[in-house]
Enzyme design. Sequence first.
Site, PDB file in Angstrom:
ATOM      1  N   HIS A 114      -8.940 -19.720  -2.594  1.00 21.94           N
ATOM      2  CA  HIS A 114      -9.797 -20.853  -2.926  1.00 21.94           C
ATOM      3  C   HIS A 114     -11.210 -20.595  -2.415  1.00 21.94           C
ATOM      4  CE1 HIS A 114      -6.253 -23.258  -3.961  1.00 21.94           C
ATOM      5  NE2 HIS A 114      -5.684 -22.657  -2.938  1.00 21.94           N
ATOM      6  N   GLY A 141      10.267  -8.645   7.646  1.00 19.94           N
ATOM      7  CA  GLY A 141      10.496 -10.077   7.498  1.00 19.94           C
ATOM      8  C   GLY A 141       9.342 -10.941   7.988  1.00 19.94           C
ATOM      9  N   THR A 164      -4.383  -8.725   5.806  1.00 20.33           N
ATOM     10  CA  THR A 164      -5.590  -9.320   5.231  1.00 20.33           C
ATOM     11  C   THR A 164      -6.523  -8.294   4.611  1.00 20.33           C
ATOM     12  OG1 THR A 164      -6.741  -9.187   7.344  1.00 20.33           O
ATOM     13  CG2 THR A 164      -5.533 -11.242   6.869  1.00 20.33           C
ATOM     14  N   LYS A 165      -6.212  -7.000   4.780  1.00 18.02           N
ATOM     15  CA  LYS A 165      -7.053  -5.950   4.207  1.00 18.02           C
ATOM     16  C   LYS A 165      -6.162  -4.810   3.737  1.00 18.02           C
ATOM     17  CE  LYS A 165      -7.906  -3.462   8.522  1.00 18.02           C
ATOM     18  NZ  LYS A 165      -8.910  -2.931   9.425  1.00 18.02           N
ATOM     19  N   LYS A 182       0.582   3.327  13.811  1.00 15.23           N
ATOM     20  CA  LYS A 182       0.744   4.771  13.878  1.00 15.23           C
ATOM     21  C   LYS A 182       0.760   5.354  12.462  1.00 15.23           C
ATOM     22  CE  LYS A 182       5.729   5.513  14.145  1.00 15.23           C
ATOM     23  NZ  LYS A 182       6.787   6.000  15.022  1.00 15.23           N
TER      24      LYS A 182
END
Length: 187
Positions: A114, A141, A164-165, A182
């Site tokens: 949004h 999970g 988020t990236k 790692k």
Amino acid sequence: MKSEKEKMIAGELYYPTDPELVEGRRQARIIFGKYNTTSPDETEKRKKLLDDLFQQHPINLYIEPPFYCDYGPNIQLGENIYMNYNCCILDVSTVKIGNNVMFAPNVQIYTATHPLEHKARNSGLEYAKSITIGDNVWIGGNSVICAGVTLGNNVVVGAGSVVTKSFPKDVVIAGNPAKIIKTIDNG
């Protein structure tokens, strides 16, 4: 002039209350509602429902009910995919899932987003960013994959991560926000 559906798929601002989009979501809910109430013994019925939902014929796809999505056809599936219980894919834009991918329980994939500015957000407009998940990916999970993310081949996402990236191939990522823990030697 683009339809609201075309704007939605393209990642442009669109109105989700457009009748075509409302009907698409309704149809998806009918199909996954039936799927979520099937018995494990109803393998042919399950396969047909998934074919109808995704409008493709994925090879060796197994989804543990319950499963949820917005539309279905915006999800492009590779081969040999396993999704454990309570997977939710908000496929407002395209979600590309490669071959040999495993989702643990409660994996959430969100292309929907949004506007940040409250006036634009309150207008009812929204938009989406596509998500790509490479081959041989394992998502732990309770992980969330956010709009616009690409995960390279062979990525492992630790349980409870918020991604988020984007990340390159051959890494283990975890955390909120996820970061590289790692590198994996897949030589």
